[in-house]
Design a protein around this motif. Structure first.
Motif, PDB file in Angstrom:
ATOM      1  N   LEU A 163       0.830  -1.207   0.000  1.00 14.03           N
ATOM      2  CA  LEU A 163       0.000   0.000   0.000  1.00 14.03           C
ATOM      3  C   LEU A 163       0.866   1.259   0.000  1.00 14.03           C
ATOM      4  O   LEU A 163       0.557   2.233  -0.698  1.00 14.03           O
ATOM      5  N   ILE A 164       1.956   1.228   0.785  1.00 10.11           N
ATOM      6  CA  ILE A 164       2.853   2.392   0.838  1.00 10.11           C
ATOM      7  C   ILE A 164       3.447   2.654  -0.539  1.00 10.11           C
ATOM      8  O   ILE A 164       3.511   3.804  -1.001  1.00 10.11           O
ATOM      9  N   VAL A 165       3.878   1.573  -1.216  1.00  7.69           N
ATOM     10  CA  VAL A 165       4.462   1.728  -2.558  1.00  7.69           C
ATOM     11  C   VAL A 165       3.430   2.298  -3.531  1.00  7.69           C
ATOM     12  O   VAL A 165       3.727   3.218  -4.310  1.00  7.69           O
ATOM     13  N   ILE A 166       2.194   1.749  -3.480  1.00  8.02           N
ATOM     14  CA  ILE A 166       1.145   2.223  -4.399  1.00  8.02           C
ATOM     15  C   ILE A 166       0.820   3.687  -4.135  1.00  8.02           C
ATOM     16  O   ILE A 166       0.756   4.511  -5.062  1.00  8.02           O
ATOM     17  N   ILE A 167       0.599   4.031  -2.866  1.00 12.46           N
ATOM     18  CA  ILE A 167       0.218   5.409  -2.530  1.00 12.46           C
ATOM     19  C   ILE A 167       1.351   6.373  -2.864  1.00 12.46           C
ATOM     20  O   ILE A 167       1.121   7.463  -3.390  1.00 12.46           O
TER      21      ILE A 167
ATOM     22  N   ASN B 263       1.012   9.336  -5.476  1.00 10.67           N
ATOM     23  CA  ASN B 263       1.285  10.722  -5.072  1.00 10.67           C
ATOM     24  C   ASN B 263       2.378  11.344  -5.934  1.00 10.67           C
ATOM     25  O   ASN B 263       2.288  12.515  -6.325  1.00 10.67           O
ATOM     26  N   THR B 264       3.421  10.535  -6.230  1.00 13.63           N
ATOM     27  CA  THR B 264       4.497  11.031  -7.086  1.00 13.63           C
ATOM     28  C   THR B 264       3.968  11.354  -8.475  1.00 13.63           C
ATOM     29  O   THR B 264       4.302  12.392  -9.062  1.00 13.63           O
ATOM     30  N   ARG B 265       3.115  10.462  -8.968  1.00 17.05           N
ATOM     31  CA  ARG B 265       2.529  10.697 -10.297  1.00 17.05           C
ATOM     32  C   ARG B 265       1.626  11.918 -10.277  1.00 17.05           C
ATOM     33  O   ARG B 265       1.649  12.733 -11.214  1.00 17.05           O
ATOM     34  N   TYR B 266       0.859  12.054  -9.206  1.00 18.32           N
ATOM     35  CA  TYR B 266      -0.036  13.215  -9.100  1.00 18.32           C
ATOM     36  C   TYR B 266       0.765  14.515  -9.047  1.00 18.32           C
ATOM     37  O   TYR B 266       0.431  15.492  -9.728  1.00 18.32           O
TER      38      TYR B 266
ATOM     39  N   GLN C  85       0.783  17.472 -11.628  1.00 20.30           N
ATOM     40  CA  GLN C  85       0.486  18.825 -11.150  1.00 20.30           C
ATOM     41  C   GLN C  85       1.596  19.797 -11.551  1.00 20.30           C
ATOM     42  O   GLN C  85       1.319  20.915 -12.009  1.00 20.30           O
ATOM     43  N   ASN C  86       2.849  19.352 -11.417  1.00 26.18           N
ATOM     44  CA  ASN C  86       3.969  20.206 -11.806  1.00 26.18           C
ATOM     45  C   ASN C  86       3.944  20.512 -13.296  1.00 26.18           C
ATOM     46  O   ASN C  86       4.246  21.637 -13.720  1.00 26.18           O
ATOM     47  N   GLN C  87       3.591  19.495 -14.099  1.00 26.84           N
ATOM     48  CA  GLN C  87       3.509  19.718 -15.537  1.00 26.84           C
ATOM     49  C   GLN C  87       2.413  20.712 -15.881  1.00 26.84           C
ATOM     50  O   GLN C  87       2.575  21.554 -16.771  1.00 26.84           O
ATOM     51  N   VAL C  88       1.282  20.608 -15.158  1.00 29.19           N
ATOM     52  CA  VAL C  88       0.183  21.560 -15.391  1.00 29.19           C
ATOM     53  C   VAL C  88       0.618  22.974 -15.014  1.00 29.19           C
ATOM     54  O   VAL C  88       0.368  23.940 -15.750  1.00 29.19           O
ATOM     55  N   TRP C  89       1.282  23.074 -13.830  1.00 31.26           N
ATOM     56  CA  TRP C  89       1.770  24.384 -13.387  1.00 31.26           C
ATOM     57  C   TRP C  89       2.724  24.980 -14.419  1.00 31.26           C
ATOM     58  O   TRP C  89       2.610  26.155 -14.810  1.00 31.26           O
TER      59      TRP C  89
END
Length: 385
Positions: free
Chosen positions: A159-163, A167-170, A174-178
């Motif tokens: 679960l830690i790896v998935i989350i 989060n890293t992908r999100y 988000q950084n790409q959108v910014w």
């Protein structure tokens, strides 16, 4: 309904499934452990009975059966004692540890007493003499008992790896959108700014425009600076060695002209001067502008803004302190999140962008040093040399 959907998202479903799997595994493992404990107790009782038969009979068939039962117990650890709990025999324990550690058998006996009641081994009826057989858990039972913990650890890591990956992908998205939004803003500003610059050059040819040209040139330069700042978001800016004090003083003068006469600005320098450090001038100015704008908004037109620069051998700190209304404790962890704002107007992007500029581009930190409702707030920038 939206609140219910927000609560029951894919993360919640994944957590519920994981908890269900672990709970089911624990219940089933406990069931298997109890069944195995009953079976092991029967095996120990059979071993005791077999040894009793071996001592009491001379019949060949009985001796063969008893010997077979006695020799087949190779996995359950046993310690036999007399009536006073003095150790008289042991089985299926680590013989090396028994020989090297004189207190090993006593420790194991103490442990076995906490795990199971002893089985009585009758030696003779007249006079009545008996031994007690204490036994522990086999390796298989220990494995079954600890299996849910191992499984829970594996699922937790999963679960830690998935989350973490999500989060890293999100954050990456988000950084790409910014970055995309910032570059598009710079692109959209570029054309009208270039046009305005051309119009300024034309106006210079007229003698009647001298009074308005300086202000117009400053505003156009300001638009060009804003465009330049946005264009640098998303790409690594070029850092140049600059005098930090000159940068700060320049922004103080800029903000002083845009503040009311009831706002005072103080700059305090602690340590050697000049304060030379690698900076992206336009981006660092943006950070200072955001911090002082927030301070002005918090003071509602009157008060004191103090900038303290501490020059240390390996790093420099810049504290921006205001005498405004302060930040409520519940909001201290939210002030740097995109979209969070307590103002009636604004998108809540200033502090988020400021932290990004300091942390990602200047490899420093930007945090709330302290804040107290009704007394003010201090933000601290730390820049490594």
């Amino acid at each position: 309904m939206p609140m219910i959907r927000a609560l029951f998202n894919w993360r919640t479903l994944l957590s519920v499934i994981a908890i269900g799997i672990v709970t089911g595994s624990i219940i089933y493992s406990d069931y298997l452990s109890r069944k195995l404990a009953e079976a092991e107790k029967q095996k120990v009782e059979q071993w005791v009975e077999a040894n009793r038969v071996l001592a009491a009979t001379n019949e060949r068939e009985a001796l063969n059966l008893a010997s077979s039962i006695s020799s087949h117990n190779i996995d359950i650890p046993l310690i036999a004692t007399d009536e006073q709990d003095s150790i008289v025999d042991w089985r299926n324990l680590d013989s090396t540890r028994v020989l090297q550690d004189k207190g090993f058998l006593k420790k194991e006996l103490k442990l076995f007493k906490t795990q199971h009641d002893p089985i009585i081994w009758e030696q003779s009826k007249k006079p009545y003499i008996y031994n007690k057989v204490y036994y522990g858990e086999s390796l298989l039972q220990k494995e079954i008992r600890y299996y849910p913990i191992v499984q829970l650890t594996i699922i937790a890591l999963f679960l830690i790896v998935i989350i973490t990956a999500m989060n890293t992908r999100y954050k990456s998205t988000q950084n790409q959108v910014w970055a995309g939004m910032a570059k598009e803003t710079a692109h959209q500003l570029g054309t009208p700014v270039s046009s305005l610059e051309a119009w300024v050059e034309l106006l210079k040819e007229g003698h009647d425009n001298a009074s308005i040209l300086p202000d117009l040139e400053r505003d156009v330069a300001r638009l060009r600076l804003v465009s330049d700042r946005f264009s640098k978001i998303g790409s690594a800016p070029k850092l140049e060695q600059r005098d930090l004090l000159a940068q700060v003083q320049q922004m103080i003068e800029y903000m002083r002209k845009r503040a009311s006469g009831k706002v005072q600005f103080h700059l305090n320098v602690h340590g050697a001067q000049p304060v030379l450090i690698d900076l992206s001038g336009p981006l660092f100015d943006w950070v200072m502008e955001n911090l002082m704008k927030n301070a002005l908004d918090a003071m509602e037109g009157k008060g004191l803004i103090v900038i303290d620069v501490h020059n240390h051998p390996t790093y420099v700190t810049v504290d921006v302190t205001d005498s405004g209304k302060g930040i409520q404790g519940k909001n201290l962890q939210k002030v740097f999140k995109p979209g969070f704002t307590t103002k009636k107007r604004g998108w809540g992007l200033g502090l988020s962008l400021s932290r990004r500029i300091i942390e990602q581009y200047h490899h420093g930190t930007l945090n709330v040093k302290w804040s107290e409702p009704g007394k003010g707030t201090a933000f601290r920038i730390v820049l490594k040399r």
